[in-house]
Design an enzyme around this catalytic site. Structure first.
Site, PDB file in Angstrom:
ATOM      1  N   ASP A  17       0.870  -1.165   0.000  1.00 31.81           N
ATOM      2  CA  ASP A  17       0.000   0.000   0.000  1.00 31.81           C
ATOM      3  C   ASP A  17       0.922   1.234   0.000  1.00 31.81           C
ATOM      4  O   ASP A  17       2.137   1.108   0.214  1.00 31.81           O
ATOM      5  CB  ASP A  17      -0.874  -0.038   1.261  1.00 31.81           C
ATOM      6  CG  ASP A  17      -1.695   1.221   1.433  1.00 31.81           C
ATOM      7  OD1 ASP A  17      -2.411   1.601   0.489  1.00 31.81           O
ATOM      8  OD2 ASP A  17      -1.614   1.837   2.516  1.00 31.81           O
ATOM      9  N   ASP A  19      -0.358   5.133   0.870  1.00 35.72           N
ATOM     10  CA  ASP A  19      -0.726   6.209   1.792  1.00 35.72           C
ATOM     11  C   ASP A  19      -0.669   5.740   3.246  1.00 35.72           C
ATOM     12  O   ASP A  19      -1.331   4.775   3.628  1.00 35.72           O
ATOM     13  CB  ASP A  19      -2.128   6.720   1.477  1.00 35.72           C
ATOM     14  CG  ASP A  19      -2.189   7.425   0.137  1.00 35.72           C
ATOM     15  OD1 ASP A  19      -1.513   8.458  -0.011  1.00 35.72           O
ATOM     16  OD2 ASP A  19      -2.896   6.946  -0.768  1.00 35.72           O
TER      17      ASP A  19
END
Length: 289
Positions: A17, A19
């Protein structure tokens, strides 16, 4: 729930991922949102709501946010004001602690890497273009974004599709190079969000949860549930019905699409990516391709 019934195999691929995991953009999202809320005399965003927004694609996150916020402006006006603030703040993102060392360590140890972010192309560029030293670890073909047309509408995190696609693009490269394909259970998903952890577990992959300290407070006492992907973030009213997938893990013991089980050993909580314990995932000095 289908049991894994065995210890997880050594890791050959790491799927990330972005963010709040690789870069500090989650805090910038909060600043943008709270700036607008304060303009219209609304309370600041609590972590109980932010926890539901994290990791989700824009449309689903927006529906949850606006239902809570009850702003006296249209969604279009909110989007305009939000985009203006994001264009100002997102180019300031920086890597989170331990990230650069971890990426360097995986490369040295032969672990293949891909990016799987819910950010759409425009925001991704704002957050990443000033950080070439970080994103050079992800070949362009191995960067899967939230608005990728290969992900069906409504199938963003917490559905597993984005991680299965990230594995598919990695395997395409590997098979072209004559290497054996990587299986889902040989992948390690890195996530800060609860829906993201569920996506990784539903993809049949091992998962590291590295949450924001405030998010960890929100889930005190439920950590094992999060690591198993059992928090119920995958809601059938917000996601399309789970489709049958041809991908099976562990010689057919468990179909992709199902979460895990409490204490099954396939999920691990790390409070930081600093000092990553490679040996705990079967990653030695020279992982085979």
């Amino acid at each position: 729930m289908g049991s894994m019934n065995c210890d997880p195999p050594p890791i050959r691929a790491a799927l990330f991922d972005m963010d709040g995991l690789l870069i500090d953009s989650e805090d910038l999202y909060t600043i943008c949102t709270n700036t607008i809320l304060q303009r219209y005399n609304r309370p600041t965003l609590p972590w109980s709501i932010k926890a539901q927004l994290q990791g989700r694609p824009g449309p689903q996150a927006g529906a949850i946010f606006h239902s809570w916020a009850q702003l006296p402006i249209s969604k279009d006006q909110f989007f305009t004001e939000q985009s203006e603030l994001q264009r100002e703040l997102f180019p300031r993102t920086k890597p989170l602690p331990g990230v650069m060392e971890l990426l360097r360590g995986f490369r040295e140890k032969g672990v293949h890497m891909a990016l799987a972010t819910s950010s759409h192309a425009g925001n991704f560029k704002l957050k990443s273009s000033h950080l070439p030293e970080l994103f050079e670890y992800f070949h362009r073909d191995h960067q899967v974004l939230g608005d990728d047309p290969r992900i069906p509408p409504g199938r963003g995190k917490p559905a597993p599709d984005i991680y299965l696609l990230a594995l598919k693009v990695l395997n395409r490269t590997l098979t072209e190079q004559g290497h054996p394909p990587i299986r889902p259970e040989e992948c390690l998903v890195f996530e800060d969000s609860v829906p993201g952890v569920e996506a990784g577990r539903r993809a049949g992959m091992q998962t590291v949860w590295c949450p924001h300290p405030e998010l960890l407070v929100e889930y005190t006492g439920r950590e094992k549930e999060v690591l198993a992907g059992l928090t119920g973030e995958h809601k059938e009213d917000e996601e399309a019905e789970l489709q049958h997938t041809e991908v099976e893990v562990l010689e057919g013991k468990r179909r992709v699409g199902m979460p895990g089980e409490i204490d099954d050993g396939w999920g691990k909580l790390l409070k930081s990516l600093e000092g990553f314990p490679y040996h705990e995932f079967g990653i030695g000095q020279s992982t085979l391709n």
